[in-house]
Design a protein around this motif. Structure first.
Motif, PDB file in Angstrom:
ATOM      1  N   MET A  47       0.837  -1.178   0.000  1.00  0.00           N
ATOM      2  CA  MET A  47       0.000   0.000   0.000  1.00  0.00           C
ATOM      3  C   MET A  47       0.881   1.241   0.000  1.00  0.00           C
ATOM      4  SD  MET A  47      -3.087   1.415   2.347  1.00  0.00           S
ATOM      5  CE  MET A  47      -4.192   0.322   1.575  1.00  0.00           C
ATOM      6  N   THR A  48       0.531   2.179  -0.846  1.00  0.00           N
ATOM      7  CA  THR A  48       1.286   3.429  -0.900  1.00  0.00           C
ATOM      8  C   THR A  48       0.897   4.312   0.284  1.00  0.00           C
ATOM      9  OG1 THR A  48      -0.379   4.450  -2.319  1.00  0.00           O
ATOM     10  CG2 THR A  48       1.486   3.384  -3.408  1.00  0.00           C
ATOM     11  N   ARG A  49       1.701   5.301   0.548  1.00  0.00           N
ATOM     12  CA  ARG A  49       1.471   6.188   1.687  1.00  0.00           C
ATOM     13  C   ARG A  49       0.386   7.222   1.431  1.00  0.00           C
ATOM     14  NH1 ARG A  49       7.740   6.155   3.427  1.00  0.00           N
ATOM     15  NH2 ARG A  49       7.493   4.504   4.962  1.00  0.00           N
ATOM     16  N   ILE A  50       0.115   7.486   0.162  1.00  0.00           N
ATOM     17  CA  ILE A  50      -1.064   8.266  -0.209  1.00  0.00           C
ATOM     18  C   ILE A  50      -1.774   7.490  -1.306  1.00  0.00           C
ATOM     19  CG2 ILE A  50      -0.082  10.515   0.465  1.00  0.00           C
ATOM     20  CD1 ILE A  50       0.291  11.146  -2.511  1.00  0.00           C
ATOM     21  N   SER A  51      -3.053   7.734  -1.456  1.00  0.00           N
ATOM     22  CA  SER A  51      -3.816   6.989  -2.452  1.00  0.00           C
ATOM     23  C   SER A  51      -3.396   7.380  -3.865  1.00  0.00           C
ATOM     24  CB  SER A  51      -5.308   7.247  -2.264  1.00  0.00           C
ATOM     25  OG  SER A  51      -5.586   8.621  -2.470  1.00  0.00           O
ATOM     26  N   LEU A  52      -3.621   6.470  -4.788  1.00  0.00           N
ATOM     27  CA  LEU A  52      -3.371   6.772  -6.195  1.00  0.00           C
ATOM     28  C   LEU A  52      -4.536   7.599  -6.715  1.00  0.00           C
ATOM     29  CD1 LEU A  52      -2.130   3.294  -7.498  1.00  0.00           C
ATOM     30  CD2 LEU A  52      -0.766   5.186  -6.585  1.00  0.00           C
ATOM     31  N   SER A  53      -4.213   8.621  -7.485  1.00  0.00           N
ATOM     32  CA  SER A  53      -5.264   9.433  -8.104  1.00  0.00           C
ATOM     33  C   SER A  53      -5.783   8.719  -9.349  1.00  0.00           C
ATOM     34  CB  SER A  53      -4.709  10.809  -8.488  1.00  0.00           C
ATOM     35  OG  SER A  53      -3.851  10.696  -9.611  1.00  0.00           O
ATOM     36  N   LYS A  54      -6.732   9.288  -9.995  1.00  0.00           N
ATOM     37  CA  LYS A  54      -7.255   8.742 -11.256  1.00  0.00           C
ATOM     38  C   LYS A  54      -6.464   9.274 -12.456  1.00  0.00           C
ATOM     39  CE  LYS A  54     -11.976   8.264  -9.510  1.00  0.00           C
ATOM     40  NZ  LYS A  54     -11.874   6.912  -9.074  1.00  0.00           N
ATOM     41  N   ASN A  55      -5.547  10.188 -12.218  1.00  0.00           N
ATOM     42  CA  ASN A  55      -4.791  10.844 -13.291  1.00  0.00           C
ATOM     43  C   ASN A  55      -3.425  10.194 -13.457  1.00  0.00           C
ATOM     44  OD1 ASN A  55      -6.845  12.883 -13.535  1.00  0.00           O
ATOM     45  ND2 ASN A  55      -6.054  13.709 -11.621  1.00  0.00           N
ATOM     46  N   GLY A  56      -3.092   9.859 -14.697  1.00  0.00           N
ATOM     47  CA  GLY A  56      -1.805   9.249 -14.993  1.00  0.00           C
ATOM     48  C   GLY A  56      -1.972   7.830 -15.493  1.00  0.00           C
ATOM     49  N   ASN A  57      -0.899   7.307 -16.083  1.00  0.00           N
ATOM     50  CA  ASN A  57      -0.930   5.966 -16.662  1.00  0.00           C
ATOM     51  C   ASN A  57      -0.286   4.915 -15.779  1.00  0.00           C
ATOM     52  OD1 ASN A  57      -2.165   6.825 -19.114  1.00  0.00           O
ATOM     53  ND2 ASN A  57      -0.194   7.656 -19.746  1.00  0.00           N
ATOM     54  N   THR A  58       0.679   5.300 -14.974  1.00  0.00           N
ATOM     55  CA  THR A  58       1.386   4.360 -14.111  1.00  0.00           C
ATOM     56  C   THR A  58       1.096   4.702 -12.653  1.00  0.00           C
ATOM     57  OG1 THR A  58       3.362   5.739 -13.891  1.00  0.00           O
ATOM     58  CG2 THR A  58       3.263   4.255 -15.822  1.00  0.00           C
ATOM     59  N   SER A  83      19.721  14.225 -11.740  1.00  0.00           N
ATOM     60  CA  SER A  83      18.901  14.954 -10.760  1.00  0.00           C
ATOM     61  C   SER A  83      17.438  14.563 -10.865  1.00  0.00           C
ATOM     62  CB  SER A  83      19.034  16.465 -10.977  1.00  0.00           C
ATOM     63  OG  SER A  83      20.350  16.888 -10.764  1.00  0.00           O
ATOM     64  N   PHE A  84      16.938  14.471 -12.072  1.00  0.00           N
ATOM     65  CA  PHE A  84      15.531  14.120 -12.286  1.00  0.00           C
ATOM     66  C   PHE A  84      15.242  12.692 -11.829  1.00  0.00           C
ATOM     67  CE2 PHE A  84      12.067  12.381 -14.842  1.00  0.00           C
ATOM     68  CZ  PHE A  84      11.065  13.307 -14.587  1.00  0.00           C
ATOM     69  N   VAL A  85      16.087  11.770 -12.237  1.00  0.00           N
ATOM     70  CA  VAL A  85      15.892  10.370 -11.867  1.00  0.00           C
ATOM     71  C   VAL A  85      16.017  10.202 -10.354  1.00  0.00           C
ATOM     72  CG1 VAL A  85      16.862   8.034 -12.073  1.00  0.00           C
ATOM     73  CG2 VAL A  85      16.552   9.445 -14.109  1.00  0.00           C
ATOM     74  N   ASN A  86      16.977  10.888  -9.756  1.00  0.00           N
ATOM     75  CA  ASN A  86      17.155  10.825  -8.311  1.00  0.00           C
ATOM     76  C   ASN A  86      15.891  11.285  -7.596  1.00  0.00           C
ATOM     77  OD1 ASN A  86      18.483  12.433  -5.656  1.00  0.00           O
ATOM     78  ND2 ASN A  86      19.359  10.438  -6.112  1.00  0.00           N
ATOM     79  N   ALA A  87      15.311  12.383  -8.047  1.00  0.00           N
ATOM     80  CA  ALA A  87      14.071  12.879  -7.445  1.00  0.00           C
ATOM     81  C   ALA A  87      12.926  11.894  -7.654  1.00  0.00           C
ATOM     82  CB  ALA A  87      13.716  14.247  -8.036  1.00  0.00           C
ATOM     83  N   SER A  88      12.806  11.362  -8.844  1.00  0.00           N
ATOM     84  CA  SER A  88      11.735  10.410  -9.142  1.00  0.00           C
ATOM     85  C   SER A  88      11.839   9.170  -8.274  1.00  0.00           C
ATOM     86  CB  SER A  88      11.784   9.986 -10.618  1.00  0.00           C
ATOM     87  OG  SER A  88      11.577  11.076 -11.471  1.00  0.00           O
ATOM     88  N   GLN A  89      13.039   8.627  -8.179  1.00  0.00           N
ATOM     89  CA  GLN A  89      13.221   7.403  -7.412  1.00  0.00           C
ATOM     90  C   GLN A  89      13.044   7.633  -5.916  1.00  0.00           C
ATOM     91  OE1 GLN A  89      16.977   6.005  -8.979  1.00  0.00           O
ATOM     92  NE2 GLN A  89      15.951   4.966 -10.679  1.00  0.00           N
ATOM     93  N   LYS A  90      13.454   8.779  -5.436  1.00  0.00           N
ATOM     94  CA  LYS A  90      13.233   9.084  -4.022  1.00  0.00           C
ATOM     95  C   LYS A  90      11.742   9.249  -3.742  1.00  0.00           C
ATOM     96  CE  LYS A  90      17.741  10.829  -2.796  1.00  0.00           C
ATOM     97  NZ  LYS A  90      18.563  11.960  -2.410  1.00  0.00           N
ATOM     98  N   LEU A  91      11.008   9.836  -4.676  1.00  0.00           N
ATOM     99  CA  LEU A  91       9.554   9.923  -4.507  1.00  0.00           C
ATOM    100  C   LEU A  91       8.937   8.532  -4.463  1.00  0.00           C
ATOM    101  CD1 LEU A  91       8.452  12.882  -6.804  1.00  0.00           C
ATOM    102  CD2 LEU A  91       8.182  12.723  -4.329  1.00  0.00           C
ATOM    103  N   GLY A  92       9.383   7.672  -5.350  1.00  0.00           N
ATOM    104  CA  GLY A  92       8.883   6.296  -5.360  1.00  0.00           C
ATOM    105  C   GLY A  92       9.130   5.609  -4.032  1.00  0.00           C
ATOM    106  N   LYS A  93      10.308   5.803  -3.472  1.00  0.00           N
ATOM    107  CA  LYS A  93      10.653   5.203  -2.185  1.00  0.00           C
ATOM    108  C   LYS A  93       9.835   5.830  -1.048  1.00  0.00           C
ATOM    109  CE  LYS A  93      13.100   2.830   0.809  1.00  0.00           C
ATOM    110  NZ  LYS A  93      12.791   1.438   1.037  1.00  0.00           N
ATOM    111  N   VAL A  94       9.759   7.153  -1.034  1.00  0.00           N
ATOM    112  CA  VAL A  94       9.039   7.856   0.035  1.00  0.00           C
ATOM    113  C   VAL A  94       7.562   7.481   0.059  1.00  0.00           C
ATOM    114  CG1 VAL A  94       8.223  10.159   0.724  1.00  0.00           C
ATOM    115  CG2 VAL A  94      10.633   9.791   0.264  1.00  0.00           C
TER     116      VAL A  94
END
Length: 149
Positions: free
Chosen positions: A1-12, A120-131
């Motif tokens: 389970m993610t820490r916040i719910s998934l929205s309806k917007n987006g593909n992944t 920088s972009f990938v680092n931010a994306s992956q940290k968001l995924g982890k968080v």
């Protein structure tokens, strides 16, 4: 389970977390596409960097997507780029002029800018995924299980 719910917007699942704000989602996806499609850097090099960084960030979602980096260690340009990316992830404060001197042996200044922006972009994306706790269970395109890494 993610820490916040998934929205309806987006593909992944990743996009659906960011999709709580559609303006951010749109700009994030635009930047991601630009970094992948309009870079003078080889796409394989970018992918190997992304893979290596996933393990530094501890992002399960990103790690199982393609597994560990897959390149021949004799490919010095990729090795240098991955080493720099890993250092960036671990401690960007420790990056010295000497690291840039090494990068300049293999990359133009334009490529170094693109490399650092991509990292920088990938680092931010992956940290968001982890968080937000995007685990391997959310990765529909997984090629490997976490237990096998």
């Amino acid at each position: 389970m993610t820490r916040i719910s998934l929205s309806k917007n987006g593909n992944t699942p990743f996009e659906k977390i960011i999709g709580h704000n559609t303006e951010i989602l749109t700009k994030w996806c635009d930047l991601e596409e630009t970094l992948w499609q309009n870079s003078s850097l080889n796409k394989n090099l970018l992918e190997q960097i992304r893979r290596a960084m996933a393990f530094e960030a501890g992002c399960e979602y990103c790690m199982v997507k393609s597994g560990r980096p897959d390149f021949n260690e004799s490919e010095i340009k990729i090795s240098v780029a991955i080493s720099f990316a890993e250092l960036f992830c671990k401690d960007h404060h420790s990056i010295l002029d000497g690291h840039f001197s090494l990068l300049k042996e293999y990359f133009s200044e334009k490529e170094i800018l693109e490399l650092c922006t991509f990292i920088s972009f990938v680092n931010a994306s992956q940290k968001l995924g982890k968080v937000f706790h995007l685990t391997e269970d959310f990765q529909k395109n997984a090629v490997v299980k976490l237990k096998d890494l």
